[in-house]
Scaffold this active site. Structure first.
Site, PDB file in Angstrom:
ATOM      1  N   ASP A 103       0.943  -1.214  -0.626  1.00 25.85           N
ATOM      2  CA  ASP A 103       0.366  -0.016   0.323  1.00 25.85           C
ATOM      3  C   ASP A 103       0.636   1.241  -0.365  1.00 25.85           C
ATOM      4  O   ASP A 103       1.346   1.490  -0.823  1.00 25.85           O
ATOM      5  CB  ASP A 103      -1.323  -0.302   1.213  1.00 25.85           C
ATOM      6  N   VAL A 153      -9.798  -3.049   0.439  1.00 26.10           N
ATOM      7  CA  VAL A 153     -10.319  -5.034   0.541  1.00 26.10           C
ATOM      8  C   VAL A 153     -10.348  -5.825   1.942  1.00 26.10           C
ATOM      9  O   VAL A 153      -9.332  -5.855   2.345  1.00 26.10           O
ATOM     10  CB  VAL A 153      -9.444  -5.250  -0.747  1.00 26.10           C
TER      11      VAL A 153
HETATM   12  P1  IMP Z   1       1.670  -0.369   3.580  1.00 24.26           P
HETATM   13  O1  IMP Z   1       2.199  -0.441   5.045  1.00 24.26           O
HETATM   14  O2  IMP Z   1       0.689   0.757   3.828  1.00 24.26           O
HETATM   15  O3  IMP Z   1       2.642  -0.722   1.893  1.00 24.26           O
HETATM   16  O4  IMP Z   1       0.559  -0.862   4.139  1.00 24.26           O
HETATM   17  C1  IMP Z   1       0.589  -2.521   4.127  1.00 24.26           C
HETATM   18  C2  IMP Z   1      -0.707  -2.725   4.840  1.00 24.26           C
HETATM   19  O5  IMP Z   1      -1.766  -2.520   5.205  1.00 24.26           O
HETATM   20  C3  IMP Z   1      -0.579  -4.615   4.147  1.00 24.26           C
HETATM   21  O6  IMP Z   1       0.026  -5.913   5.394  1.00 24.26           O
HETATM   22  C4  IMP Z   1      -1.842  -4.539   5.085  1.00 24.26           C
HETATM   23  O7  IMP Z   1      -2.566  -5.943   5.957  1.00 24.26           O
HETATM   24  C5  IMP Z   1      -2.356  -3.715   4.932  1.00 24.26           C
HETATM   25  N1  IMP Z   1      -3.343  -2.779   4.372  1.00 24.26           N
HETATM   26  C6  IMP Z   1      -3.395  -2.417   3.371  1.00 24.26           C
HETATM   27  N2  IMP Z   1      -4.446  -1.759   2.356  1.00 24.26           N
HETATM   28  C7  IMP Z   1      -5.330  -2.731   2.904  1.00 24.26           C
HETATM   29  C8  IMP Z   1      -6.768  -3.586   2.945  1.00 24.26           C
HETATM   30  O8  IMP Z   1      -7.174  -2.827   1.492  1.00 24.26           O
HETATM   31  N3  IMP Z   1      -7.270  -4.386   3.633  1.00 24.26           N
HETATM   32  C9  IMP Z   1      -7.025  -4.912   4.568  1.00 24.26           C
HETATM   33  N4  IMP Z   1      -5.710  -4.107   4.676  1.00 24.26           N
HETATM   34  C10 IMP Z   1      -5.257  -3.801   4.365  1.00 24.26           C
END
Ligand code: IMP
Ligand code: MG
Length: 183
Positions: A103, A153
């Site tokens: 993300d 999601v």
């Molecule tokens: P980042 O550190 O922002 O890249 O987030 C990654 C983490 O956020 C992932 O391991 C997911 O657990 C959580 N995450 C990101 N998008 C979603 C979503 O749409 N649904 C549920 N968890 C999410």
């Protein structure tokens, strides 16, 4: 807030993608590999991926890492901390790091650095879903199952406030009153 879950990626499409990712990973991995899944979101994906890896001739060691989570929010705080470390000795080994969703990039950028600091020889990253529009740090995964739009999601291990992890497919969370947009 009321919401509904709309199917986005079917069980069949997930299975095909997992097999393709395992084949790609197998072609990039040499020698002993430690597969590290990020708890909890990647637990089902990791379980399917290690079995697919085995079909493609890789015999991985398996471990999990527990990081701080979103809590009940749908936005990442940007700060990542380790709640439970992995047990495998990864010094000099190659690691296949597995997460459900890429993300903002904070989680994987942090975790790759962390595993390299622990002495991993190489860290390959594999994510089921990539939301490139949401990136706030420069990071790309080596292996990506599906690129999806900026939408929240659930399913196939992924939760919203600890719900819906058990769904066999990936679905979008649609909040009431949210305007419809086609991916
Ligand atoms: P980042 O550190 O922002 O890249 O987030 C990654 C983490 O956020 C992932 O391991 C997911 O657990 C959580 N995450 C990101 N998008 C979603 C979503 O749409 N649904 C549920 N968890 C999410
Ligand atoms: Mg996660």
């Amino acid at each position: 807030m009321n919401y509904r879950v709309e199917p986005l990626i079917s069980q069949e499409k997930l299975a095909i993608a997992v097999d393709r990712l395992a084949a790609e990973a197998a072609s990039l991995l040499e020698g002993e590999t430690v597969v590290i899944g990020l708890f909890k979101g990647a637990f089902i994906f990791t379980a399917d991926l290690v079995r697919a890896l085995s079909r493609h001739g890789v015999e991985p060691r398996l471990d999990f890492l527990v990081l701080s989570s979103y809590g009940n929010a749908t936005e990442s705080s940007g700060k990542v901390t380790i709640l439970m470390d992995c047990r495998e000795d990864i010094r000099g080994r190659q690691v296949l790091l597995v997460d459900d969703i890429l993300d903002s990039g904070n989680t994987l950028a942090f975790t790759v650095d962390y595993l390299m600091q622990k002495g991993a020889a190489k860290v390959l990253t594999c994510v089921l879903l990539d939301k490139p529009q949401r990136r706030t740090v420069r990071f790309e995964a080596d292996l990506v199952g599906f690129t999806i739009p900026n939408t929240f999601v659930v399913g196939y291990g992924i939760d919203y406030a600890e719900r819906h992890r058990e769904l066999p497919f990936v679905g979008m969370v649609r909040f009431d009153g949210e305007k419809e947009e086609t991916p």
